[in-house]
Design an enzyme around this catalytic site. Structure first.
Site, PDB file in Angstrom:
ATOM      1  N   HIS A  35       2.505   4.407  -5.887  1.00 24.90           N
ATOM      2  CA  HIS A  35       2.253   2.976  -5.790  1.00 24.90           C
ATOM      3  C   HIS A  35       2.065   2.595  -4.326  1.00 24.90           C
ATOM      4  O   HIS A  35       2.470   3.327  -3.428  1.00 24.90           O
ATOM      5  CB  HIS A  35       3.471   2.162  -6.268  1.00 24.90           C
ATOM      6  CG  HIS A  35       4.038   2.556  -7.578  1.00 24.90           C
ATOM      7  ND1 HIS A  35       3.938   1.759  -8.697  1.00 24.90           N
ATOM      8  CD2 HIS A  35       4.769   3.629  -7.967  1.00 24.90           C
ATOM      9  CE1 HIS A  35       4.566   2.328  -9.711  1.00 24.90           C
ATOM     10  NE2 HIS A  35       5.080   3.468  -9.283  1.00 24.90           N
ATOM     11  N   TYR A  36       1.506   1.418  -4.079  1.00 25.90           N
ATOM     12  CA  TYR A  36       1.762   0.767  -2.800  1.00 25.90           C
ATOM     13  C   TYR A  36       2.641  -0.455  -3.074  1.00 25.90           C
ATOM     14  O   TYR A  36       2.682  -0.984  -4.189  1.00 25.90           O
ATOM     15  CB  TYR A  36       0.491   0.411  -2.035  1.00 25.90           C
ATOM     16  CG  TYR A  36      -0.487  -0.588  -2.631  1.00 25.90           C
ATOM     17  CD1 TYR A  36      -0.084  -1.743  -3.296  1.00 25.90           C
ATOM     18  CD2 TYR A  36      -1.863  -0.404  -2.456  1.00 25.90           C
ATOM     19  CE1 TYR A  36      -0.991  -2.669  -3.789  1.00 25.90           C
ATOM     20  CE2 TYR A  36      -2.784  -1.316  -2.955  1.00 25.90           C
ATOM     21  CZ  TYR A  36      -2.332  -2.451  -3.625  1.00 25.90           C
ATOM     22  OH  TYR A  36      -3.225  -3.369  -4.120  1.00 25.90           O
ATOM     23  N   THR A  37       3.348  -0.912  -2.036  1.00 25.55           N
ATOM     24  CA  THR A  37       4.303  -2.004  -2.237  1.00 25.55           C
ATOM     25  C   THR A  37       3.594  -3.344  -2.408  1.00 25.55           C
ATOM     26  O   THR A  37       4.099  -4.229  -3.112  1.00 25.55           O
ATOM     27  CB  THR A  37       5.285  -2.088  -1.062  1.00 25.55           C
ATOM     28  OG1 THR A  37       4.563  -2.066   0.177  1.00 25.55           O
ATOM     29  CG2 THR A  37       6.257  -0.907  -1.104  1.00 25.55           C
ATOM     30  N   GLU A 100       7.023   4.539  -3.958  1.00 24.89           N
ATOM     31  CA  GLU A 100       6.402   3.345  -3.382  1.00 24.89           C
ATOM     32  C   GLU A 100       6.024   3.625  -1.927  1.00 24.89           C
ATOM     33  O   GLU A 100       6.860   4.071  -1.130  1.00 24.89           O
ATOM     34  CB  GLU A 100       7.359   2.156  -3.439  1.00 24.89           C
ATOM     35  CG  GLU A 100       7.567   1.581  -4.826  1.00 24.89           C
ATOM     36  CD  GLU A 100       6.462   0.602  -5.236  1.00 24.89           C
ATOM     37  OE1 GLU A 100       5.535   0.395  -4.426  1.00 24.89           O
ATOM     38  OE2 GLU A 100       6.562   0.057  -6.344  1.00 24.89           O
ATOM     39  N   HIS A 142      -0.606   4.325  -9.993  1.00 27.77           N
ATOM     40  CA  HIS A 142      -0.159   3.227 -10.848  1.00 27.77           C
ATOM     41  C   HIS A 142      -1.339   2.635 -11.603  1.00 27.77           C
ATOM     42  O   HIS A 142      -1.236   2.284 -12.783  1.00 27.77           O
ATOM     43  CB  HIS A 142       0.525   2.159  -9.984  1.00 27.77           C
ATOM     44  CG  HIS A 142       1.365   1.197 -10.770  1.00 27.77           C
ATOM     45  ND1 HIS A 142       1.899   0.057 -10.200  1.00 27.77           N
ATOM     46  CD2 HIS A 142       1.764   1.185 -12.063  1.00 27.77           C
ATOM     47  CE1 HIS A 142       2.589  -0.597 -11.123  1.00 27.77           C
ATOM     48  NE2 HIS A 142       2.524   0.063 -12.262  1.00 27.77           N
ATOM     49  N   ASP A 152      -3.126  -0.264  -7.353  1.00 28.02           N
ATOM     50  CA  ASP A 152      -2.490   0.615  -6.366  1.00 28.02           C
ATOM     51  C   ASP A 152      -2.410   2.078  -6.817  1.00 28.02           C
ATOM     52  O   ASP A 152      -2.329   2.352  -7.997  1.00 28.02           O
ATOM     53  CB  ASP A 152      -1.104   0.083  -6.002  1.00 28.02           C
ATOM     54  CG  ASP A 152      -0.175  -0.094  -7.191  1.00 28.02           C
ATOM     55  OD1 ASP A 152      -0.601  -0.645  -8.211  1.00 28.02           O
ATOM     56  OD2 ASP A 152       0.990   0.338  -7.088  1.00 28.02           O
TER      57      ASP A 152
END
Length: 262
Positions: A35-37, A100, A142, A152
């Site tokens: 994921h990215y945040t 993340e 994700h 993401d």
């Protein structure tokens, strides 16, 4: 949650999150989900993942300078995937390790991922894959498991660099050329065959031959991961050739592994 000993030897800190539970039905992790945040600052992102009541968490957080924070033990079920599906599995949280990656994401400028951060992601994932015997094709975005909701880690994420180190499944994307395309509104056997190929790879997509909105979302998610040079949701020759090359290059036991994992 009390502090704990990190599972990864390269995790520099433990910031325990209270947002976790047991994996359902005795599942063990056989997938890594990246994921990215998607938040404008690091502090806010860590607080979101580690504060009671937010109902979100991840096993690991990888900072821009390469530092790695663990927030949930790998044996536990973190809350990072949300409503999602892959290869017939709908409880992605119970079968995955969530990572993340600090990046503000599409809504906040979407900067490039620093080299040190990517090196840390690679090292972290290699260790998880070794400990958990996770195959390369089970390292996913994700957006792969939730294409209607998520972008993401996005088209800037350098999946090819991860694959060069054995993390993730990848083929060189086919070049973009002019030619016939399948797009929103198309209805044909070719659309049904494309949907079947995407479903065979793992995407949650019905095979009804109509290029509808959900089909476009899945094609877009596929492009973000595997053909990032153009992300438009249109199934052109490049998209289809890349998809078929991925299917051809899957290990022989990939389907067996997926079924056995459920």
């Amino acid at each position: 949650m009390k502090t704990f000993t990190p599972d990864s030897s390269i995790a520099s800190d433990v910031i325990p999150s209270p947002n976790y539970g047991d994996r359902n039905n005795g599942r063990v992790a056989d997938m890594i989900l990246l994921h990215y945040t998607g938040m404008p600052d690091v502090e806010g992102a860590i607080a979101q993942l580690c504060t009671p009541g937010t109902d979100v968490s991840a096993h690991y957080i990888v900072l821009e300078d390469g530092r790695i924070v663990q927030s949930v033990p790998e044996a536990k079920r973190a809350w990072h995937a949300g409503v999602s599906s892959w290869a017939g599995e709908e409880d992605i949280n119970s079968c995955s390790i969530g990572v993340e990656i600090i990046n503000s994401g599409h809504d906040w400028g979407y900067p490039d991922f620093p080299s040190r951060q990517i090196a840390a992601v690679i090292a972290l994932c290699r260790g998880i894959m070794l400990r958990r015997k996770i195959p390369a094709h089970r390292v996913l975005a994700h957006s792969d498991v939730a294409p209607a909701r998520k972008k993401d880690p996005g088209e800037k994420f350098p999946w090819h660099l991860l694959a060069n180190s054995g993390v993730g499944h990848w083929v060189q994307p086919a070049p973009i050329v002019r030619g016939e395309t399948l797009k929103l509104g198309s209805i044909s056997d070719d659309v049904a065959n494309m949907q079947a190929a995407l479903a065979k790879y793992g995407y949650n997509i019905p095979t009804h031959g109509k290029f509808d909105g959900p089909t476009m979302e899945v094609v877009t998610a596929f492009q973000r991961h595997f053909r990032p040079a153009r992300v438009d949701g249109i199934a052109d020759h490049s998209t289809m050739s890349t998809l078929h090359a991925l299917l051809t290059s899957l290990p022989a036991d990939a389907a067996t592994t997926t079924v056995a994992a459920r």
